[in-house]
Write an enzyme that holds these catalytic residues in place. Structure first.
Site, PDB file in Angstrom:
ATOM      1  CB  CYS A  91      -3.375   4.973   2.307  1.00 13.39           C
ATOM      2  SG  CYS A  91      -4.723   5.478   3.366  1.00 13.39           S
ATOM      3  CG  ASN A 129      -1.815   1.193   1.310  1.00 18.89           C
ATOM      4  OD1 ASN A 129      -1.708   2.114   0.495  1.00 18.89           O
ATOM      5  ND2 ASN A 129      -2.685   1.214   2.294  1.00 18.89           N
ATOM      6  CG  ASN A 164      -5.680   3.335  -2.073  1.00 17.21           C
ATOM      7  OD1 ASN A 164      -6.785   3.547  -1.589  1.00 17.21           O
ATOM      8  ND2 ASN A 164      -4.693   2.809  -1.389  1.00 17.21           N
ATOM      9  CB  SER A 165      -9.883   5.877  -1.986  1.00 14.99           C
ATOM     10  OG  SER A 165      -8.912   6.058  -0.997  1.00 14.99           O
TER      11      SER A 165
END
Lengths: 276, 301
Positions: B124, B121, B187-188
């Site tokens: 984020c 990740n 990702n968002s």
């Protein structure tokens, strides 16, 4: 839309030295017009709301549901910084509310025993009032540590319930734990169903009693919650993985027997287990 | 018909639970697997436990939600215990995060034997300084994290990238150069925010949060399409997928499989099975024999 609706507190009732009930008009602003409308989504007993005090947001049970007057009540026990901030509020102060969320109690049977321990009486009161209004005979055990902390006894008698107060110190009503009185009443009472909310240890014992006596029972559980939308995973329980915010908070006894962590542990904000 | 493979992981269908949704415990991951997902990704975890941000951490907006949970997790030591209890009926991917290449590789090497792949990740959008998107916006740092992790584990490594960059192709190529076996896009988006009308309070305690849900699908799809043209490694597409038609678009754009997150809010855990059923019906109607033959078809037009 899962967005807090900021509503004004209509009135506040001081129930006990540590519990206040906040009443709100249950109405929502239309997303397009901005006009207030009474929502079709009126809560059912056992459902909860996410309460936003503009600093933090926590799940709270709904203790009073009155669709006729378009109002709901939230009963809050002062236990920490969040609930302390709520207790400082006055009439006309604002709180953000979103919901209702979760699956509440199934209202069924003709003779029901409702058991509430401490602030667990909040959803139980909502249940008792609704069940009584449908002609169901409800005996309610309202359990507290001491007389001054007994919740909703008068209100539920007015609703038509037989109310059995119990106190740990024997200062009022039955002296001892709610589970002891529940067991006694169940053995005498021929109930079709038991509903309960309170400390998990109390509910664990009660689940065993109802199993032994083969009475269907529903229990309202509590877990650390973040989104309440069924996606963050914070409130999932072992081993089934069910989300308290969607599949719960109310579970039948046979479902509960699949929740292996019930009565044993719960998880904190980071997901670390804390034993009960 | 729906079987597919990515990073040597054989999947019964191309739907994968996205990181950050439900996957905080083995119980919820096992439930998602039983509900029909082709593979699952855990919620991101790191070396140390993290409580995340105070509530409100999520709020709905038009076309999805914004969230700033803040990467809450119990830390790798506790999470290992959860990974050990995975039923293993579908491939399992561990999402790991950190702030340095060493953090990432320390977490990755502790769990590599418990999962089928690692997803890094680096994307984020609301992580604290030095984590998440602040890494994934820097191609050199992205390359070096992927490279360090790759050199410390034998398990396949997937880099999950942020769309919040000027040129996602540049970042994707950096991850590929670092040795990534696959990419997860995206990702968002954002961060975004929502403000209460009555009180003027920003609703999320962190004020800003990552946007997910149907509204970000066009952007995710474009990222997948653009990156597919410029890298050789496979792509897991993610962003606003709620039905089988969305999956078909992502496959056509160049994704080899898709991850699903916010749709769980709209449709429950049944969404994985519903999507698979719809996709299979579509493939039969269009006479596709395999998922692979649909991958990247939009590039031939």
């Amino acid at each position: 839309m899962h967005v807090p609706q900021v509503l004004k507190i209509k009135r506040i009732v001081e129930e006990t030295p540590t519990v206040k009930t906040f009443y709100f008009p249950w109405e929502f602003k239309d997303e397009i017009t901005g006009q207030f409308t009474t929502s079709a989504k009126f809560p059912t007993p056992g459902q909860f709301l996410m309460v936003w005090n503009f600093q933090d947001e926590k799940p709270m049970s709904i203790s009073s549901i009155d669709p006729v007057n378009g109002e709901i009540g939230l009963s809050v026990k002062m236990v920490g910084p969040f609930t302390q901030s709520l207790h400082k509020l006055q009439e006309n102060d604002q709180l953000g509310l979103r919901g209702p969320y979760g699956r509440g109690f199934v209202i069924a049977g003709s003779r029901v025993l409702a058991v509430g321990g401490g602030i667990g009486m909040a959803p139980v009161a909502g249940f008792t009032e609704e069940a009584c209004s449908r002609g169901i005979e409800v005996d309610t055990i309202t359990a507290a540590t001491t007389q001054s902390e007994i919740l909703f006894a008068e209100r539920l008698e007015k609703a038509g319930s037989r109310v059995f107060p119990t106190t740990d110190d024997g200062s009022h009503g039955f002296c001892g734990f709610a589970t002891e009185l529940a067991e006694k009443l169940i053995k005498e009472g021929k109930y079709d169903m038991v509903v309960a909310c309170g400390p998990e240890i109390m509910m664990k014992k009660l689940s065993l009693i109802t199993q032994e006596n083969q009475i269907p029972a529903q229990f309202s559980l509590e877990r650390y919650m973040k989104c309440a939308l069924g996606i963050c995973g914070q409130c999932c329980v072992d081993d089934v993985g069910w989300r308290i915010c969607v599949e719960g908070p109310v579970f039948w006894g046979d479902q509960l027997s699949l929740i292996s962590e019930f009565g044993k542990y719960h998880r904190d904000a980071s997901g670390i287990k804390n034993q009960f | 018909m729906l079987e597919t493979e990515i990073c040597q992981m054989k999947m019964r269908n191309p739907t994968v639970l996205a990181a950050g949704v439900l996957g905080s415990t083995s119980s919820s991951l096992n439930w998602v697997a039983r509900s029909g997902a082709g593979a699952v990704v855990t919620k991101s975890f790191a070396v140390e436990p993290n409580k995340g941000y105070p509530n409100p951490t999520t709020v709905e907006v038009e076309g999805g939600i914004i969230n700033a949970i803040g990467l809450s997790n119990p830390g790798v030591e506790v999470f290992k215990g959860e990974l050990e209890k995975l039923e293993g009926n579908v491939p399992q991917i561990a999402s790991v995060y950190g702030s340095t290449p060493e953090d990432f590789s320390m977490v990755a090497s502790q769990v590599e034997n418990l999962v089928d792949a690692l997803e890094l990740n680096v994307s984020c959008p609301h992580a604290m300084e030095g984590c998440g998107a602040s890494i994934g916006q820097d191609p050199d740092l992205t390359r070096s994290i992927v490279k360090t992790v790759k050199s410390s584990v034998d398990t396949p490594v997937i880099a999950k990238l942020t769309p919040n960059v000027t040129d996602i192709v540049e970042i994707a190529q950096a991850a590929e150069q670092g040795g990534a076996d696959a990419l997860t896009l995206i990702n968002s988006l954002g961060p975004g925010m929502r403000i209460d009308l009555e009180t003027a309070h920003p609703i999320l305690s962190n004020r800003f949060g990552g946007m997910s849900g149907p509204a970000i699908k066009p952007i995710a799809l474009r990222c997948v399409y653009q990156v597919h043209q410029n890298v050789k490694i496979p792509i897991m597409g993610v962003g606003g997928i709620t039905n089988y038609r969305d999956v078909v678009e992502f496959l056509y754009a160049g994704a080899s499989c898709v991850q699903i997150g916010t749709a769980v809010m709209y449709h429950g855990l049944e969404v994985f099975r519903e999507i698979s059923t719809g996709l299979e019906k579509f493939m039969k109607e269009k006479n596709y024999q395999t998922v692979e033959e649909m991958v990247g078809l939009a590039h031939q037009q």
